[in-house]
Scaffold this motif. Structure first.
Motif, PDB file in Angstrom:
ATOM      1  N   ALA B 524     -29.090  36.198 -22.881  1.00 48.45           N
ATOM      2  CA  ALA B 524     -30.388  36.875 -22.755  1.00 48.45           C
ATOM      3  C   ALA B 524     -31.075  36.972 -23.851  1.00 48.45           C
ATOM      4  N   ARG B 525     -32.514  37.029 -23.315  1.00 48.28           N
ATOM      5  CA  ARG B 525     -33.322  37.153 -24.581  1.00 48.28           C
ATOM      6  C   ARG B 525     -34.445  37.813 -24.154  1.00 48.28           C
ATOM      7  N   LEU B 526     -35.177  38.279 -25.158  1.00 39.73           N
ATOM      8  CA  LEU B 526     -36.203  39.142 -25.042  1.00 39.73           C
ATOM      9  C   LEU B 526     -37.576  38.076 -24.680  1.00 39.73           C
ATOM     10  N   ALA B 527     -37.905  38.844 -23.585  1.00 38.00           N
ATOM     11  CA  ALA B 527     -38.966  38.061 -23.000  1.00 38.00           C
ATOM     12  C   ALA B 527     -40.256  38.649 -22.420  1.00 38.00           C
ATOM     13  N   CYS B 562     -33.691  39.833 -21.073  1.00 38.35           N
ATOM     14  CA  CYS B 562     -33.250  39.133 -19.753  1.00 38.35           C
ATOM     15  C   CYS B 562     -32.938  37.684 -19.571  1.00 38.35           C
ATOM     16  N   TYR B 563     -32.819  37.272 -18.373  1.00 37.17           N
ATOM     17  CA  TYR B 563     -32.671  35.987 -18.455  1.00 37.17           C
ATOM     18  C   TYR B 563     -34.002  35.529 -17.784  1.00 37.17           C
ATOM     19  N   LEU B 567     -35.272  35.297 -13.740  1.00 38.61           N
ATOM     20  CA  LEU B 567     -36.194  35.960 -13.187  1.00 38.61           C
ATOM     21  C   LEU B 567     -37.531  35.198 -12.815  1.00 38.61           C
ATOM     22  N   ASN B 568     -37.625  34.117 -13.245  1.00 42.65           N
ATOM     23  CA  ASN B 568     -38.772  33.125 -12.793  1.00 42.65           C
ATOM     24  C   ASN B 568     -38.256  33.045 -11.307  1.00 42.65           C
ATOM     25  N   LYS B 645     -27.718  41.548 -11.438  1.00 38.80           N
ATOM     26  CA  LYS B 645     -27.107  41.172 -12.850  1.00 38.80           C
ATOM     27  C   LYS B 645     -27.989  41.449 -13.996  1.00 38.80           C
ATOM     28  N   HIS B 646     -29.226  41.988 -13.828  1.00 38.79           N
ATOM     29  CA  HIS B 646     -29.987  42.606 -14.725  1.00 38.79           C
ATOM     30  C   HIS B 646     -29.734  44.304 -14.683  1.00 38.79           C
TER      31      HIS B 646
END
Lengths: 135, 678
Positions: B524-527, B562-563, B567-568, B645-646
């Motif tokens: 996951a990364r900050l987005a 998040c991923y 999410l997209n 998942k989130h």
């Protein structure tokens, strides 16, 4: 007195090379187009060193990052710019982290961006020259 | 025992009963007879008494009539007045004779007016003074005729009538007639044939006079026979001793009298008191009835009855004896038969009891077995139920797992598909970007060149205007009009700008396609969620642009770990669903906001909405309301998978006909922290 900036452009696509040359025609730069990384290395070894190397990433034979890696090792003072329509993100990240790249330009790029990066590179080059002179 | 006794058992009571009955009958008959006799006797006594009284009354009446006859005769009246005894005797003697011969009148007196004796007609020689008698005294006192029985000193009863002799209402003397009581009694005896005894109390008698009198009458006179009484007359041959015995106990005898046994004969005796004229009891009048014949005939009757009864009894006895004997024999036979059958029955019973016991034992063991079996069945049922439950549970688990698997598979498939597209896009991107790169670059160069050319043309135009001849100018102007140079000059920039925009769009599409190239991003990364939304909107723009107005209300939200690619996909699915729910034209509103711990993304449409019954199934895999081939039914399940998942969730609010709002809620700081590469 500023000398003419020597730019080595490496891309297997000649149209790209033409576009770059045309975009920079208004600047006081001399663009040397080559069609592959190997040609680029050969050009660098045979002739005078250049100020800026602008390379495509995906090319037959050696890819752009590898090529720029050579360049950074052999001619560390040369400003290295990667220009690519597709990049392996990890490789790109790694390259950026190891400061082998000065900038990354995604294809298609804006002429303004390119000119801005070249301008920065020239400025950087001038500073370095100044420090060399000082030494 | 029974055999022996049946006769005696029947016959003895029977005989006894018979005897008792016969006895009762005889006794009752006897009692009735005796009562009858006694009542008869009683009646007789009363009748006898009545007759006696009547006889006395008759005699009295007779004597009174005789006296009145005498008194009425002048000869007697004159003689009396003159006190001529000779005349009285002369006329009186024949009358007395007649009276005696007819009525046994024995006494005839003439008294003077003072009661002194004038003449005893029956005994003219006796000139002694008369005894003071009750009748005479009464007659003198009352002045009327008085009659009654007088007890004489000699123990004789005399019926006397004293008549006050009045001539012309002048008392000249008294006439008295008398008759012996014995004579009346004799008459009574003749009349009634009843035996009787007359006893007098000794106290009223003078022994010597009595004995003399009795002797005179020619009767036995035993003064000492009874202690307090003497017998003056008796018609029956009853021994005086018996009479004495009777009289001695007379007081205690009942009103019906007593029975007496004399010389083998039976008498019945009854008594009543003997009263003199002064109503003084002077003795007893005892009546005797000889019952000997009656009793003997009664005895004969009794004997006859008894013997007849005994005969009948004997006959019955004999008959019963015979019959009972027969019955006895039959009974014996039956008993023997019964005994045999009883034994058989007993044997059978024993057999049956044995069988019953066996049966019971078998039943018990059956019951036990049954219980055991029931228990077993119960246990087995329980086990089976348990197993069933487990099976159901595992089945449910399996179904759940299967559904999850399907969801996962669908997710993976979609992700794979997206990844494929992404990879394809990535590989194509370079090939596209290269030409796009030089097209765009050349267009920019062209723009640069065009600016230069346009400037140059303008300068040329100025110079020509200033220095050229009118003819040249006219020729140039004509060419300029024909070639539409002004229009070209005007349009050229627009042509270049539009072309450049085209290259930009191609670039965007390629970039977004590249975004899906790595669905299975490991870290996951900050987005920026807004970036994700924009990126997704770019991809689906072509689908949305002809269906809805897109309104964005982006709040101030932080970056989230998040991923982003996933999410997209969430946003893309929601946006595509929104556009598909809209029929002709609508609005899709994307709103984001956050509180301290959560980010919310709401995607609202003005589409057809979701029926309430479909809401619970909305996120199930393979649930779709779209036509076959339009939807896979996996979109929302993948959405939920990714949101889960989130560690977030997704809610839906829908009003059929008005629209639907999906709200994705993503908690901040739930995913593991990773290095920020940005």
């Amino acid at each position: 007195m500023p000398e003419t900036i020597q730019i080595l452009c490496v891309d297997d696509e000649s149209y790209i090379l033409n576009v770059i040359r045309r975009q920079l025609c208004d600047l006081d730069v001399e663009v040397h187009p080559v069609r592959s990384a190997e040609d680029g290395l050969r050009f660098l070894r045979q002739t005078h060193p250049v100020h800026v190397v602008l390379s495509d990433y995906r090319m037959p034979g050696m890819d752009g990052i590898e090529f720029l890696g050579y360049v950074s090792r052999e001619w560390p003072t040369v400003t290295r710019i990667l220009l690519s329509g597709f990049t392996d993100a990890e490789a790109l990240q790694e390259a950026l982290e190891q400061k082998r790249l000065f900038a990354f330009l995604p294809k298609p790029w804006r002429a303004e961006e390119l000119k801005k990066i070249i301008a920065e590179a020239v400025e950087r080059n001038a500073e370095r020259s100044l420090s060399e002179v000082t030494i | 025992m029974l055999k022996k006794n049946i006769r005696s058992q029947v016959l003895i009571p029977l005989t006894l009963t018979f005897i008792i009955l016969t006895g009762c009958f005889v006794y009752t008959t006897y009692r009735i007879r005796m009562d009858d006799y006694e009542r008869g006797l009683d009646n007789r006594y009363q009748r006898v008494q009545l007759i006696l009284n009547n006889l006395i009354a008759n005699h009295t009446s007779y004597m009174t009539s005789a006296i009145e006859f005498i008194a009425d005769q002048n000869q007697f009246q004159d003689a009396m007045r003159a006190k001529e005894r000779g005349v009285l005797l002369k006329h009186g003697s024949p009358i007395l004779k007649r009276l005696f011969s007819q009525q046994q009148i024995t006494h005839f007196y003439f008294y003077d007016e003072y009661g002194a004796i004038v003449l005893r007609v029956y005994n003219p020689d006796d000139k002694s003074a008369s005894m003071p008698r009750f009748t005479k005294q009464q007659a003198m006192a009352q002045g009327r005729t008085v009659s009654g029985l007088e007890l004489g000193r000699s123990g004789t009863f005399t019926l006397r009538v004293v008549y006050p002799w009045k001539v012309n209402k002048k008392l000249i003397g008294y006439i008295e007639l008398g008759q012996e009581y014995d004579h009346i009694l004799k008459e009574l005896n003749d009349f009634t044939l009843a035996d009787f005894v007359v006893a007098l109390d000794k106290q009223h008698l003078d022994r010597a006079a009595w004995e003399e009198g009795m002797q005179m009458l020619g009767r036995n006179a035993d003064w000492n026979l009874l202690p307090d009484r003497v017998l003056i007359d008796q018609t029956a041959t009853i021994p005086p001793r018996v009479v004495a015995t009777f009289l001695a106990t007379d007081q205690v005898s009942g009103k019906n009298g007593r029975k007496l046994e004399v010389h083998g004969r039976t008498y019945h005796a009854n008594s009543f008191p003997l009263l003199d004229v002064a109503q003084k009891p002077v003795g007893k009048f005892v009546l005797f009835a000889d019952l000997t014949d009656n009793i003997s005939s009664f005895r004969v009757f009794i004997v006859q009855v008894a013997s007849f009864s005994l005969l009948v009894c004997a006959g019955l006895f004999f008959y019963s004896f015979q019959v009972l004997g027969r019955v006895d024999r039959r009974l014996l036979e039956n008993r023997q038969q019964l005994g045999i059958e009883f034994e058989k029955q007993a044997e059978t019973n024993k057999q049956l009891e044995f069988e019953v016991i066996e049966r019971r034992r078998a039943e018990e063991s059956l019951v036990t077995l049954n219980e055991y079996l029931e228990q077993r069945v119960l246990d087995r049922t329980n086990e089976l139920r348990q197993l069933n439950l487990q099976l159901e549970a595992s089945h449910a688990e399996l179904e759940e797992a299967y559904r999850n698997l399907q969801t996962h598979q669908a997710t993976i498939q979609q992700q794979d598909r997206m990844a494929c597209i992404g990879q394809l896009a990535a590989s194509v991107a370079h090939d596209i970007n290269n030409p796009i790169g030089f097209v765009a670059g050349n267009l920019e160069v062209l723009k640069n060149y065009w600016n230069k050319l346009a400037a140059f043309v303008a300068i040329q135009h100025d110079v020509l205007q200033r220095y050229g001849s009118a003819e040249w100018l006219r020729g140039v102007e004509e060419h300029r009009r024909r070639l539409k140079v002004d229009y070209v000059l005007e349009e050229f920039s627009a042509v270049l700008d539009e072309s450049l925009e085209g290259t930009e769009r191609v670039n965007t599409i390629v970039l977004n396609l590249k975004g899906f190239s790595r669905m299975d991003e490991k870290e996951a990364r900050l987005a920026d969620i807004h970036g994700c939304l924009e990126s997704t909107l770019n991809i689906v723009w072509n689908k949305l642009r002809y269906k809805a107005d897109i309104k964005k209300e982006y709040g101030d939200i932080p970056h989230i770990l998040c991923y982003p690619q996933q999410l997209n996909q969430v946003f893309m699915n929601l946006l595509i669903n929104a556009s598909q729910s809209i029929g002709q034209w609508g609005e899709i509103k994307i709103r984001t906001w956050s509180d301290r711990e959560n980010i919310f993304v709401a995607i609202a449409d003005t589409g057809c909405g979701i029926a309430e019954e479909n809401l619970p199934k909305l996120f199930e895999p393979f649930f779709t309301t779209k036509e076959s081939g339009v939807g896979t039914g996996l979109g929302l399940s993948i959405v939920r998978e990714i949101v889960n998942k989130h560690h977030g969730d997704i809610t839906v609010v829908s009003v059929p006909g008005e629209g639907t709002v999906f709200t994705v809620h993503l908690p901040l700081g739930k995913l593991p922290q990773v290095t920020n590469h940005a």
